[in-house]
Design an enzyme around this catalytic site. Structure first.
Site, PDB file in Angstrom:
ATOM      1  N   ASP A  42     -71.006   3.475   6.389  1.00  0.00           N
ATOM      2  CA  ASP A  42     -71.751   4.221   7.319  1.00  0.00           C
ATOM      3  C   ASP A  42     -72.743   3.212   8.218  1.00  0.00           C
ATOM      4  O   ASP A  42     -73.839   3.564   8.456  1.00  0.00           O
ATOM      5  CB  ASP A  42     -72.988   4.737   6.175  1.00  0.00           C
ATOM      6  CG  ASP A  42     -72.165   5.811   5.077  1.00  0.00           C
ATOM      7  OD1 ASP A  42     -71.189   6.367   5.492  1.00  0.00           O
ATOM      8  OD2 ASP A  42     -72.435   5.540   4.087  1.00  0.00           O
ATOM      9  N   HIS A  70     -67.637  10.122   8.814  1.00  0.00           N
ATOM     10  CA  HIS A  70     -68.022   9.335  10.410  1.00  0.00           C
ATOM     11  C   HIS A  70     -68.667  10.575  11.248  1.00  0.00           C
ATOM     12  O   HIS A  70     -68.062  11.789  11.318  1.00  0.00           O
ATOM     13  CB  HIS A  70     -66.889   8.892  11.004  1.00  0.00           C
ATOM     14  CG  HIS A  70     -66.286   7.862  10.412  1.00  0.00           C
ATOM     15  ND1 HIS A  70     -65.040   7.158  10.751  1.00  0.00           N
ATOM     16  CD2 HIS A  70     -66.693   7.295   9.143  1.00  0.00           C
ATOM     17  CE1 HIS A  70     -64.725   6.245   9.799  1.00  0.00           C
ATOM     18  NE2 HIS A  70     -65.546   6.322   8.838  1.00  0.00           N
TER      19      HIS A  70
HETATM   20  P1  GDP Z   1     -69.599   5.779   9.801  1.00  0.00           P
HETATM   21  O1  GDP Z   1     -69.156   6.041   8.509  1.00  0.00           O
HETATM   22  O2  GDP Z   1     -69.896   3.983   9.823  1.00  0.00           O
HETATM   23  O3  GDP Z   1     -69.187   6.323  10.960  1.00  0.00           O
HETATM   24  O4  GDP Z   1     -71.230   6.269   9.986  1.00  0.00           O
HETATM   25  P2  GDP Z   1     -72.043   7.490   9.372  1.00  0.00           P
HETATM   26  O5  GDP Z   1     -71.675   8.416  10.503  1.00  0.00           O
HETATM   27  O6  GDP Z   1     -71.569   7.652   7.840  1.00  0.00           O
HETATM   28  O7  GDP Z   1     -73.437   7.024   9.222  1.00  0.00           O
HETATM   29  C1  GDP Z   1     -74.137   6.561  10.466  1.00  0.00           C
HETATM   30  C2  GDP Z   1     -75.386   7.554  10.938  1.00  0.00           C
HETATM   31  O8  GDP Z   1     -76.115   6.873  11.659  1.00  0.00           O
HETATM   32  C3  GDP Z   1     -74.893   8.978  11.667  1.00  0.00           C
HETATM   33  O9  GDP Z   1     -75.697   9.859  11.186  1.00  0.00           O
HETATM   34  C4  GDP Z   1     -74.876   8.567  13.104  1.00  0.00           C
HETATM   35  O10 GDP Z   1     -75.344   9.664  13.688  1.00  0.00           O
HETATM   36  C5  GDP Z   1     -76.207   7.636  12.883  1.00  0.00           C
HETATM   37  N1  GDP Z   1     -76.408   6.486  13.870  1.00  0.00           N
HETATM   38  C6  GDP Z   1     -75.227   5.800  14.273  1.00  0.00           C
HETATM   39  N2  GDP Z   1     -75.837   5.073  15.276  1.00  0.00           N
HETATM   40  C7  GDP Z   1     -77.151   5.164  15.436  1.00  0.00           C
HETATM   41  C8  GDP Z   1     -78.311   4.593  16.329  1.00  0.00           C
HETATM   42  O11 GDP Z   1     -78.019   3.545  16.943  1.00  0.00           O
HETATM   43  N3  GDP Z   1     -79.604   5.323  15.821  1.00  0.00           N
HETATM   44  C9  GDP Z   1     -79.655   6.200  15.090  1.00  0.00           C
HETATM   45  N4  GDP Z   1     -81.032   6.636  15.044  1.00  0.00           N
HETATM   46  N5  GDP Z   1     -78.797   6.724  14.300  1.00  0.00           N
HETATM   47  C10 GDP Z   1     -77.474   6.330  14.603  1.00  0.00           C
HETATM   48  P1  IMO Z   2     -67.454   5.456   5.657  1.00  0.00           P
HETATM   49  O1  IMO Z   2     -66.029   5.320   6.294  1.00  0.00           O
HETATM   50  C1  IMO Z   2     -70.248   4.699   2.204  1.00  0.00           C
HETATM   51  C2  IMO Z   2     -68.110   3.978  -1.750  1.00  0.00           C
HETATM   52  C3  IMO Z   2     -68.361   5.460  -2.569  1.00  0.00           C
HETATM   53  C4  IMO Z   2     -68.256   4.519  -3.827  1.00  0.00           C
HETATM   54  C5  IMO Z   2     -67.262   3.533  -3.681  1.00  0.00           C
HETATM   55  C6  IMO Z   2     -65.881   4.159  -4.335  1.00  0.00           C
HETATM   56  O2  IMO Z   2     -68.282   6.703   5.802  1.00  0.00           O
HETATM   57  O3  IMO Z   2     -68.293   4.095   5.796  1.00  0.00           O
HETATM   58  P2  IMO Z   2     -64.221   6.028  -3.590  1.00  0.00           P
HETATM   59  O4  IMO Z   2     -64.601   7.633  -3.635  1.00  0.00           O
HETATM   60  O5  IMO Z   2     -63.828   5.541  -2.401  1.00  0.00           O
HETATM   61  O6  IMO Z   2     -63.317   5.711  -4.645  1.00  0.00           O
HETATM   62  O7  IMO Z   2     -65.624   5.564  -3.931  1.00  0.00           O
HETATM   63  O8  IMO Z   2     -66.929   3.449  -2.301  1.00  0.00           O
HETATM   64  N1  IMO Z   2     -67.724   4.615  -0.369  1.00  0.00           N
HETATM   65  C7  IMO Z   2     -68.384   4.694   0.736  1.00  0.00           C
HETATM   66  N2  IMO Z   2     -69.540   4.470   0.822  1.00  0.00           N
HETATM   67  N3  IMO Z   2     -69.530   4.907   3.329  1.00  0.00           N
HETATM   68  C8  IMO Z   2     -67.873   5.165   2.960  1.00  0.00           C
HETATM   69  O9  IMO Z   2     -67.045   5.454   4.080  1.00  0.00           O
HETATM   70  C9  IMO Z   2     -67.584   5.046   1.563  1.00  0.00           C
HETATM   71  N4  IMO Z   2     -66.181   5.290   1.175  1.00  0.00           N
HETATM   72  C10 IMO Z   2     -66.014   4.803  -0.234  1.00  0.00           C
HETATM   73  O10 IMO Z   2     -69.875   5.642  -2.695  1.00  0.00           O
HETATM   74  O11 IMO Z   2     -69.450   3.566  -4.201  1.00  0.00           O
HETATM   75 MG    MG Z   3     -69.951   7.205   6.728  1.00  0.00          MG
END
Ligand code: GDP
Ligand code: IMO
Ligand code: MG
Length: 456
Positions: A42, A70
């Site tokens: 994330d 994502h």
């Molecule tokens: P990913 O799993 O790595 O693609 O990330 P996620 O989408 O799960 O979580 C990242 C969160 O941060 C999302 O809600 C994005 O919209 C938000 N985000 C990403 N970059 C920024 C930033 O520079 N500033 C802020 N405020 N939010 C961001």
């Molecule tokens: P993105 O791509 C955050 C974590 C789960 C759990 C562990 C195992 O959005 O960064 P699983 O369901 O994969 O067997 O869970 O891994 N986990 C993540 N945490 N972002 C993710 O993906 C994750 N994918 C798995 O919360 O602790």
């Molecule tokens: Mg994510």
């Protein structure tokens, strides 16, 4: 004739020996750019991929499944992708789901249809799926839940998985009883027999597991026909893409380094390789075709699920980061645990991945803090340790050494270039860059596409 090894001081390592014979030249072909999470997930990979995907010809996923979540924000509209590469948003690029991904077909089509309603038209025509990718079945997801209950009962704690069936599906793959896309699209009678055997295998391990086999097979047959036009031999597709005319190819990592099955905080990890090797094995491409490897790190640290987290802040700071950063899991809706930026883990991720540059996201979330800390080293019994501990009991015990920075107490969300950032924020960024030893190429100051400062 001496053997030649490629290495720093072997200038001519790849030259053919001077035998006078013509030798085929090794045409290395195009290089792929890889985007990887450098923490516990994330970090904002989706956003970084979206930024690069505006120019990409192909965007690939190479590992994980719909445990990933994502987020991409374009023109005020928020999209969340789980199995689809975030590049699917770009109507001019092809998205590819590689052999290393585990695919839950109901999840894939649900995701596509949901995004279609948001305006993502024609995604099925832009998606290619490798015939070697393994399938996640509904019962894998049920078993994921059963295993979590079992862990809780046996050890008093679970992993906190996303319950998307990831662990059980990769287990089926490793135990060679898994079923792949090519099996589903082949002889359906044979597929049905193997599906029934797999169900039976799981039922013997989990007697409470009930599966309506005929109903499942009926649904799978329908999905197979919808999927068929998208399926290709992924290896050959990538080979042609790498060796044809110049192409911009992007690989979107899912999950992150500290969740990697080999290098993460085992056993509190996911079941795939979320580090750079996963790009090769998950797409069937040679290491020499890996170009830039961009690491994505948040300006602080978060983690979903259970496991050690040395810089976690179980206090008002952690709560502020959670609320200001809207730190809620995209896939599960769980609150993310929050803490200071831990540079020990980012450096560890760099040792494995060899980042060529870093994207530092969510700097804006720190705008209101009086002071900001950064974890720079771990100590055990008062002594600094140079490595990242493999053993979780050890990691639970480390004492974190922090550097403290004054907060800039200024809204950075409107900054669009380096000079727009307050000097104190610039100092924070420069410190991170120097400590990891990798240049920071982007700094994120907001959710949307334009809120990304490009440094070079
Ligand atoms: P990913 O799993 O790595 O693609 O990330 P996620 O989408 O799960 O979580 C990242 C969160 O941060 C999302 O809600 C994005 O919209 C938000 N985000 C990403 N970059 C920024 C930033 O520079 N500033 C802020 N405020 N939010 C961001
Ligand atoms: P993105 O791509 C955050 C974590 C789960 C759990 C562990 C195992 O959005 O960064 P699983 O369901 O994969 O067997 O869970 O891994 N986990 C993540 N945490 N972002 C993710 O993906 C994750 N994918 C798995 O919360 O602790
Ligand atoms: Mg994510």
């Amino acid at each position: 004739m001496s053997l030649s090894w490629s290495g720093k001081d072997q200038k001519n390592a790849n030259q053919p020996a001077a035998t006078g014979q013509k030798r085929p030249r090794n045409d290395a072909g195009n290089k792929v750019t890889v985007v990887l999470g450098a923490q516990w997930g994330d970090e904002g990979k989706g956003k970084v991929v979206d930024l690069l995907a505006t120019e990409a010809d192909i965007v690939c996923r190479c590992q994980g499944g719909n445990n990933a979540g994502h987020t991409v924000v374009v023109d005020g509209k928020e999209y969340d992708f789980h199995l689809l590469p975030s590049g699917i948003i770009n109507p001019k690029s092809i998205s590819l789901i590689g052999n290393g991904v585990v695919i839950h077909l109901p999840g894939l089509f649900e995701e596509g249809d949901k995004n279609d309603k948001k305006g993502l038209k024609g995604w099925e025509k832009r998606l290619i799926v490798s015939d070697r990718a393994h399938l996640v079945f509904d019962f894998h997801q049920v078993v994921d839940g059963l295993q979590e209950t079992e862990r809780q009962a046996q050890e008093g704690k679970n992993i906190g998985t996303t319950k998307k069936g990831i662990g059980p599906a990769y287990s089926s793959k490793a135990s060679r009883t898994g079923l792949r896309i090519c099996d589903l699209l082949g002889d359906f009678k044979d597929f049905s027999t193997r599906f029934k055997n797999l169900v039976q295998q799981y039922q013997s391990m989990y007697p409470s597991l009930t599966v309506d086999v005929e109903d499942q097979l009926k649904k799978l047959k329908e999905f197979a026909e919808r999927l068929r036009p998208m399926v290709r031999d992924g290896v050959y597709y990538m080979y042609e893409a790498l060796h044809g005319p110049p192409k911009k190819i992007l690989v979107e990592g899912a999950n992150a380094a500290l969740l990697d099955i080999d290098f993460g905080t085992y056993p509190f990890v996911t079941s795939s390789n979320c580090t750079v090797g996963g790009a090769c094995t998950g797409l069937g491409i040679p290491p020499m075709n890996i170009g830039d490897v961009f690491g994505v790190a948040k300006a602080y640290t978060t983690r979903v699920g259970i496991g050690a987290f040395p810089t976690e802040q179980l206090n008002a700071i952690g709560e502020l980061l959670q609320t200001r950063g809207h730190e809620v899991g995209v896939t599960t809706g769980r609150k993310r645990r929050c803490g200071w930026l831990d540079l020990v883990i980012v450096r560890y991720a760099h040792m494995i991945n060899g980042f060529t540059a870093i994207a530092l996201t969510k700097l804006d979330i720190l705008d209101v803090l009086d002071e900001i800390k950064v974890g720079v080293a771990y100590k055990l019994n008062g002594k600094r340790i140079p490595h990242f501990p493999a053993n979780m009991d050890v990691l639970q015990k480390v004492e974190v050494e922090y550097e403290t920075f004054p907060g800039w107490k200024t809204d950075t969300s409107a900054a669009r270039k380096w000079n727009d950032l307050p000097v104190k924020a610039q100092n924070y960024i420069r410190f991170i860059e120097n400590h990891i030893g990798v240049p920071i190429k982007w700094v994120g100051v907001g959710k949307s596409r334009e809120c990304m400062i490009q440094m070079f």
